[in-house]
Motif scaffolding. Structure first.
Motif, short mmCIF file in Angstrom:
data_model
loop_
_atom_site.label_atom_id
_atom_site.label_comp_id
_atom_site.label_asym_id
_atom_site.label_seq_id
_atom_site.Cartn_x
_atom_site.Cartn_y
_atom_site.Cartn_z
N ALA A 25 39.09 42.23 44.43
CA ALA A 25 39.51 42.83 43.17
C ALA A 25 40.55 43.90 43.41
N GLU A 26 41.38 44.10 42.40
CA GLU A 26 42.38 45.17 42.47
C GLU A 26 41.75 46.51 42.18
N GLU A 27 40.81 46.55 41.24
CA GLU A 27 40.11 47.78 40.87
C GLU A 27 38.61 47.59 41.07
N VAL A 28 37.98 48.55 41.73
CA VAL A 28 36.54 48.50 41.95
C VAL A 28 35.96 49.87 41.58
N PRO A 29 35.12 49.91 40.50
CA PRO A 29 34.83 48.82 39.56
C PRO A 29 35.96 48.62 38.56
N GLY A 30 35.89 47.54 37.80
CA GLY A 30 36.93 47.19 36.85
C GLY A 30 37.03 48.18 35.69
N ALA A 31 38.27 48.43 35.25
CA ALA A 31 38.53 49.44 34.22
C ALA A 31 37.88 49.10 32.89
N THR A 32 37.91 47.83 32.49
CA THR A 32 37.35 47.46 31.19
C THR A 32 35.85 47.72 31.14
N SER A 33 35.14 47.39 32.23
CA SER A 33 33.70 47.65 32.25
C SER A 33 33.41 49.14 32.22
N LEU A 34 34.23 49.94 32.90
CA LEU A 34 34.04 51.39 32.89
C LEU A 34 34.19 51.96 31.48
N ALA A 35 34.99 51.31 30.65
CA ALA A 35 35.26 51.81 29.30
C ALA A 35 34.25 51.35 28.27
N ALA A 36 33.28 50.55 28.67
CA ALA A 36 32.29 50.03 27.72
C ALA A 36 31.34 51.11 27.25
N GLY A 37 30.68 50.90 26.11
CA GLY A 37 29.84 51.89 25.46
C GLY A 37 28.60 52.39 26.17
N ALA A 38 27.64 51.63 26.52
CA ALA A 38 27.50 50.21 26.31
C ALA A 38 26.06 49.96 25.87
N MET A 39 25.89 49.18 24.81
CA MET A 39 24.56 48.88 24.28
C MET A 39 24.33 47.38 24.32
N TRP A 40 23.14 46.99 24.71
CA TRP A 40 22.77 45.57 24.69
C TRP A 40 22.84 45.05 23.27
N GLY A 41 23.46 43.88 23.10
CA GLY A 41 23.52 43.24 21.79
C GLY A 41 24.50 42.08 21.83
N PRO A 42 24.04 40.86 21.60
CA PRO A 42 24.91 39.68 21.67
C PRO A 42 25.73 39.47 20.40
#
Length: 320
Positions: free
Chosen positions: A34-51
């Motif tokens: 990977a270029e970024e570890v961890p990935g930037a998009t995942s770092l920006a998540a809220g994150a709450m479980w919910g499909p």
């Protein structure tokens, strides 16, 4: 399979790291590129479980439930960044319970007096709330402790990967490019992190397909406020006007948030597809490629379920 024929995972967001952990703990050698570890998009998540807003539902339900069970176990260890948190999701018009409501034992409708002014319906439930920087570091540590190898680099084509017994495409938005799949598009998301004025429960608004979201996710000393969902936009720069609007929307629910000091601005791009792609691709080159991308805004929610399915696919085909 020998150690020099490790499984190569492309991408170090929540999908790539979780899949790596799953494969390693199944006894398979893994290297993650990977270029970024961890990935930037995942770092920006809220994150709450919910499909939310993701298909196909038959598979999404099982992936979500599998992840829910893992997160419930992880929540017993505060160092993982996972906690079980209660709160309310509300709407300004009457809305039915979501399809996934039966997965949560304490899910119930709200009485009118439980709802903020201007809201017509709502539901109370308890779900995993994930502090993403803490959680991604936990996954990274678990990956390395299990013997996983990290490789920093940019992969432009799947043919660049050499010496791998199998390739797992967890590259998020770029996953579609690598797979020659034009059906993946960006949906820009922005959050504002502020100091916590004392909030202990989450609040989110069911805004349907609106680009303006409202969510309040407490993580101890901080609160993640959201958000936006701008279809087709992949710009990762902060938008000050959007940030102010996010804080204003959230302050209508919790007035103390209006003056809460801002800690950080988070911007990510949700890799969205009409259906999540988790499957093996049979390529003319004979290389074994497995895809795990297109999760939209539910990458965390689906992460352990999708990783388990990829692990099963890889394991059952490794001796071909």
């Amino acid at each position: 399979m020998t150690a020099d024929q490790s499984i190569a995972i492309i991408g170090a967001g929540v999908s790539g790291l979780t899949t790596g952990v799953s494969l390693l703990e199944a006894g398979l050698p893994v290297r993650l590129v990977a270029e970024e570890v961890p990935g930037a998009t995942s770092l920006a998540a809220g994150a709450m479980w919910g499909p939310y807003l993701v298909e196909p539902w038959v598979r999404v339900r099982e992936w979500s439930l599998a992840s829910l069970r893992v997160f419930e176990a992880l929540a017993e260890d505060p160092s993982t960044g996972v906690r079980m948190v209660s709160g309310i999701e509300a709407a300004r018009s009457p809305v039915p319970a979501p399809d996934w409501s039966d997965l949560l034992p304490d899910f119930r409708s709200c009485a009118p007096e439980e709802l903020p002014a201007g809201f017509a319906s709502g539901h109370r439930f308890t779900v995993p709330l994930i502090d993403m920087p803490v959680y991604l570091q936990y996954l990274l540590d678990r990956f390395q402790q299990a013997g996983g190898v990290l490789q920093h680099g940019t992969i432009r084509t799947l043919d660049e990967i050499e010496g791998a017994s199998a390739i797992v495409n967890c590259a998020g938005l770029r996953g579609g490019e690598l797979a020659g799949d034009p059906g993946v598009r960006p949906i820009r998301g922005q959050h504002v992190v502020v100091e916590n004025p004392g909030i202990t429960e989450f609040f989110s608004e069911d805004t349907g397909l609106s680009s303006e979201l409202l969510c309040i996710y407490p993580h101890g000393d901080t609160v993640v406020l959201g958000g936006t969902a701008i279809d087709g936009e992949g710009d990762l720069r902060d938008d000050p006007e959007a940030a102010r609007a996010i804080v204003d929307r959230c302050a209508e629910i919790v007035p103390e948030l209006a003056k809460a000091p801002v800690v950080a601005h988070l911007v990510g791009v949700r890799p969205t597809r009409s259906e999540v792609r988790v499957e093996e691709e049979h390529r003319d080159s004979g290389s074994r490629v497995f895809h795990n991308y297109g999760h939209g805004g539910t990458g965390v929610t689906l992460s352990w379920g999708c990783a388990a399915e990829i692990t099963e696919l890889v394991s059952t085909t490794q001796d071909r």
